[in-house]
Design an enzyme around this catalytic site. Structure first.
Site, PDB file in Angstrom:
ATOM      1  N   PHE A  11       0.851  -1.363  -0.025  1.00 51.20           N
ATOM      2  CA  PHE A  11      -0.161  -0.034  -0.076  1.00 51.20           C
ATOM      3  C   PHE A  11       0.921   1.405   0.161  1.00 51.20           C
ATOM      4  O   PHE A  11       0.865   1.949  -1.069  1.00 51.20           O
ATOM      5  CB  PHE A  11      -1.131  -0.120   1.153  1.00 51.20           C
ATOM      6  N   ASP A  31       9.689  -7.017  -3.775  1.00 52.21           N
ATOM      7  CA  ASP A  31       8.682  -7.638  -3.133  1.00 52.21           C
ATOM      8  C   ASP A  31       8.442  -9.117  -3.544  1.00 52.21           C
ATOM      9  O   ASP A  31       8.782  -9.328  -4.482  1.00 52.21           O
ATOM     10  CB  ASP A  31       7.167  -6.976  -3.571  1.00 52.21           C
ATOM     11  N   THR A  35       2.097 -10.156   0.896  1.00 53.36           N
ATOM     12  CA  THR A  35       0.883  -9.054   1.205  1.00 53.36           C
ATOM     13  C   THR A  35       0.786  -7.988   0.346  1.00 53.36           C
ATOM     14  O   THR A  35      -0.155  -7.407   0.377  1.00 53.36           O
ATOM     15  CB  THR A  35       0.782  -8.609   2.788  1.00 53.36           C
ATOM     16  N   GLY A  36       1.922  -7.785  -0.388  1.00 52.43           N
ATOM     17  CA  GLY A  36       1.733  -6.648  -1.523  1.00 52.43           C
ATOM     18  C   GLY A  36       0.970  -7.234  -2.729  1.00 52.43           C
ATOM     19  O   GLY A  36       0.656  -8.556  -2.772  1.00 52.43           O
ATOM     20  N   ILE A  63      20.139 -10.323  -0.334  1.00 50.23           N
ATOM     21  CA  ILE A  63      19.986  -9.712  -1.513  1.00 50.23           C
ATOM     22  C   ILE A  63      20.941  -8.944  -2.253  1.00 50.23           C
ATOM     23  O   ILE A  63      21.950  -8.599  -1.692  1.00 50.23           O
ATOM     24  CB  ILE A  63      18.648  -8.637  -1.185  1.00 50.23           C
ATOM     25  N   ASN A 101      19.380  -7.655   6.039  1.00 48.75           N
ATOM     26  CA  ASN A 101      19.877  -7.794   4.579  1.00 48.75           C
ATOM     27  C   ASN A 101      19.889  -6.436   3.855  1.00 48.75           C
ATOM     28  O   ASN A 101      20.663  -5.899   2.820  1.00 48.75           O
ATOM     29  CB  ASN A 101      19.025  -8.877   3.965  1.00 48.75           C
ATOM     30  N   TYR A 147       5.172  -8.149  15.599  1.00 52.00           N
ATOM     31  CA  TYR A 147       5.309  -6.907  14.762  1.00 52.00           C
ATOM     32  C   TYR A 147       6.104  -5.993  15.610  1.00 52.00           C
ATOM     33  O   TYR A 147       6.931  -5.284  14.970  1.00 52.00           O
ATOM     34  CB  TYR A 147       3.793  -6.347  14.411  1.00 52.00           C
ATOM     35  N   TYR A 161      24.200  -0.113  12.760  1.00 51.77           N
ATOM     36  CA  TYR A 161      24.909   0.000  11.338  1.00 51.77           C
ATOM     37  C   TYR A 161      25.430   1.429  11.277  1.00 51.77           C
ATOM     38  O   TYR A 161      26.433   1.623  10.412  1.00 51.77           O
ATOM     39  CB  TYR A 161      24.038  -0.508  10.133  1.00 51.77           C
TER      40      TYR A 161
END
Length: 319
Positions: A11, A31, A35-36, A63, A101, A147, A161
């Site tokens: 969203f 993605d 959920t996308g 990635i 990542n 969450y 970082y």
């Protein structure tokens, strides 16, 4: 600029990709469509194909992005309660491993990094409104903890970082956001109430409706994210609308705007559901010159214009 947006088909992510493309950037949308919605990416691709590419990838895995990267917006994560309760382990993994990542990519590419954190780091707050200095009141083993704690860990990793490797970082604590492209009936208040009102179905309130929230329209939120990325602020910044209202008041307002005859029903309150939620946005106002512009009534009308044809086409709760 060449910018990576993780969760770019979600969203908020799709609206962010839109804004970046509008200003002339090249965007890599990452993605895995847990959920996308692929249609978000397809719609953007149809209009901006030459500057938009898709990397279908689970951010919980390492990635690699070929070529230069100037900035990374890390939005990948389930964000609706029904999603992170359905995918608790995936939510924890993307908060921890996914953030690690994404930060590793930022370090490798010498790119600036923005973490999309959340007001949920404040839990069920004991300070109101919530300033960035508040450490929160979170139940780490409750159902919402996957969450809440995932995002709290993500903030700690992001700051580590920055301090250890010198990565240029930003942390946006996003409060309730709404607008077009939300999934219908995704469990959050505004889409649930809108769908129920437009269908003249019972509008379900959890608890007695006295709990409060504040709602920010998505274009205001995206503008705040862009300003934050372009700033030199490394400390967390609340991005949200400070206009607070009771959930019952929201339901009644949506019922009035839609002209619905839907009745209002009350259900038990979920475990650890916050009783109050309102951002203190003084830091954003003073240091970013940011504040919300779109009123709730205006934003709801824009959202209705998106929801109504989707409902007419038969899109439902499984969207």
């Amino acid at each position: 600029m060449r910018i990576v947006v993780t969760g770019g088909a979600g969203f908020i992510g799709s609206h962010l990709c839109d804004a970046l493309l509008d200003r002339g950037d090249e965007v890599v949308c990452v993605d895995n469509f847990l959920t996308g919605r692929r249609t978000h990416y397809d719609d953007l691709l149809a209009l901006r194909g030459e500057r938009l590419t898709l990397l279908e990838h689970n951010m919980s895995n390492h990635i690699q992005v070929d070529g230069p990267v100037d900035a990374i917006f890390h939005l990948a994560s389930p964000a609706s309660p029904i999603d992170y309760l359905k995918y608790p382990i995936q939510t924890l993994k993307v908060g921890a491993l996914g953030t690690h990542n994404a930060l590793g990519l930022a370090l490798a590419k010498d790119a600036r990094f923005l973490l999309a954190s959340t007001s949920e780091v404040y839990g069920d707050p004991e300070i109101h409104p919530q300033p960035e200095s508040y450490w929160g009141n979170v139940n780490p083993i409750g159902p919402r903890g996957v969450y809440d704690e995932g995002k709290r860990f993500a903030e700690a990793m992001t700051m580590a970082y920055h301090r250890t490797h010198g990565v240029g970082i930003h942390i946006a604590r996003i409060f309730n956001t709404y607008g077009p492209r939300m999934r219908l009936m995704d469990g959050r208040a505004i889409p649930a109430f809108l769908c129920q009102a437009l269908r003249n179905e019972p509008m379900t309130i959890f608890g007695d409706g006295s709990q409060t929230r504040s709602f920010c329209y998505v274009s205001d939120l995206v503008r705040g994210l862009l300003l934050l990325m372009d700033s030199d602020l490394a400390e967390p910044v609340n991005i949200g609308n400070p206009v607070e209202m009771k959930i019952l008041e929201l339901a009644e307002r949506i019922k009035e705007i839609t002209g619905s005859s839907a009745p209002i029903e009350f259900n038990p309150l979920p475990v650890d559901d916050p009783k109050i939620r309102k951002p203190d946005i003084r830091r954003a106002r003073e240091l970013l010159a940011w504040g919300p512009i779109i009123t709730l009534d205006e934003g709801i009308r824009h959202t209705i214009s998106d929801f109504r044809p989707r409902l007419d086409q038969g899109e439902g709760s499984a969207s």
